[in-house]
Write a protein that holds these residues in place. Sequence first.
Motif, short mmCIF file in Angstrom:
data_model
loop_
_atom_site.label_atom_id
_atom_site.label_comp_id
_atom_site.label_asym_id
_atom_site.label_seq_id
_atom_site.Cartn_x
_atom_site.Cartn_y
_atom_site.Cartn_z
N LEU A 1 0.87 -1.17 0.00
CA LEU A 1 0.00 0.00 0.00
C LEU A 1 0.90 1.21 0.00
CD1 LEU A 1 -2.66 1.61 0.47
CD2 LEU A 1 -2.37 1.14 2.90
N SER A 2 0.65 2.13 -0.93
CA SER A 2 1.43 3.36 -1.01
C SER A 2 0.52 4.55 -0.80
CB SER A 2 2.09 3.50 -2.39
OG SER A 2 2.97 2.43 -2.61
N LEU A 3 1.00 5.51 -0.01
CA LEU A 3 0.26 6.74 0.26
C LEU A 3 1.23 7.90 0.21
CD1 LEU A 3 -1.86 6.01 3.45
CD2 LEU A 3 -2.72 6.27 1.16
N THR A 4 0.73 9.05 -0.18
CA THR A 4 1.50 10.28 -0.06
C THR A 4 0.69 11.22 0.81
OG1 THR A 4 2.45 9.96 -2.25
CG2 THR A 4 2.62 12.16 -1.31
N ILE A 5 1.25 11.52 1.98
CA ILE A 5 0.55 12.36 2.95
C ILE A 5 1.45 13.55 3.27
CG2 ILE A 5 -0.40 12.45 5.28
CD1 ILE A 5 -0.83 9.41 5.03
N ASP A 6 0.95 14.74 3.00
CA ASP A 6 1.72 15.96 3.24
C ASP A 6 3.12 15.86 2.66
OD1 ASP A 6 -0.39 17.19 4.57
OD2 ASP A 6 0.26 16.47 6.53
N LYS A 7 3.21 15.48 1.41
CA LYS A 7 4.46 15.36 0.65
C LYS A 7 5.39 14.28 1.20
CE LYS A 7 4.33 20.13 -0.88
NZ LYS A 7 5.03 21.40 -0.99
N LYS A 8 4.89 13.44 2.05
CA LYS A 8 5.68 12.33 2.60
C LYS A 8 5.13 11.03 2.03
CE LYS A 8 6.82 10.04 6.89
NZ LYS A 8 6.46 9.88 8.29
N HIS A 9 6.01 10.27 1.42
CA HIS A 9 5.59 9.00 0.82
C HIS A 9 5.69 7.90 1.86
CE1 HIS A 9 4.69 6.22 -2.37
NE2 HIS A 9 5.70 5.47 -1.96
N CYS A 10 4.59 7.19 2.06
CA CYS A 10 4.53 6.10 3.04
C CYS A 10 4.21 4.81 2.30
CB CYS A 10 3.44 6.36 4.08
SG CYS A 10 3.59 7.94 4.90
N LYS A 11 4.80 3.71 2.78
CA LYS A 11 4.56 2.43 2.12
C LYS A 11 4.51 1.33 3.16
CE LYS A 11 6.04 -0.02 -1.95
NZ LYS A 11 6.89 0.01 -3.11
N TRP A 12 3.54 0.45 3.01
CA TRP A 12 3.37 -0.70 3.89
C TRP A 12 3.26 -1.95 3.04
CZ3 TRP A 12 0.69 3.86 4.40
CH2 TRP A 12 0.94 4.59 5.58
N GLU A 13 3.69 -3.08 3.59
CA GLU A 13 3.58 -4.36 2.90
C GLU A 13 3.01 -5.41 3.84
OE1 GLU A 13 7.33 -5.71 1.38
OE2 GLU A 13 7.45 -4.11 -0.11
N ALA A 14 2.26 -6.33 3.27
CA ALA A 14 1.76 -7.47 4.04
C ALA A 14 1.85 -8.71 3.15
CB ALA A 14 0.32 -7.23 4.47
N ARG A 15 2.60 -9.66 3.60
CA ARG A 15 2.75 -10.91 2.83
C ARG A 15 1.85 -12.00 3.39
NH1 ARG A 15 6.42 -10.61 -0.97
NH2 ARG A 15 8.02 -9.03 -0.82
N SER A 16 1.60 -11.94 4.66
CA SER A 16 0.71 -12.92 5.25
C SER A 16 -0.02 -12.25 6.39
CB SER A 16 1.49 -14.14 5.77
OG SER A 16 2.35 -13.73 6.79
N SER A 17 -1.08 -12.88 6.81
CA SER A 17 -1.89 -12.28 7.85
C SER A 17 -2.71 -13.35 8.53
CB SER A 17 -2.79 -11.22 7.22
OG SER A 17 -3.63 -10.66 8.17
#
Length: 151
Positions: A34-50
Amino acid sequence: WTGQTPQRTLDAVLRKSKWPRAKYGKLRGGGFNLSLTIDKKHCKWEARSSDFTKDSSLKDYLATQALYEVDPTVQMYQVLPRPFRELWLSWSTSKQQEINDAQQLVADTRKKRIERMIALIAESQSNTTMEEVRLEDRENESHVLAENMES
């Protein structure tokens, strides 16, 4: 449960804040990012299993994680489905425990420093008292010797 999924809740928060939409992508070997850009800051999260069985649940997991990281103080968890609400609360509990542990460490360090200072003061006073006793003993011995020499 009849509320919105974490993905939809995240979309609503982003739209309301006038931030760009979240972008989900598939990872090789399974999972999502999941990629987001919040207030010019790029954030990224990953999930391979859950703990969740469907792939869509991985996206909801990522959306929950993003919502939490955007602002953990907002009680957004109240509108989330039960598994994601519990996940949010576990993160909050963990974060609060870290804060409590850090505060306890500071308090313990301060207590040890104060105890050491008190011990040094007591030792200093004890040494001073012992020196005074020695001086008095020497003076008394001098007076006794002087009296004995006079007699």
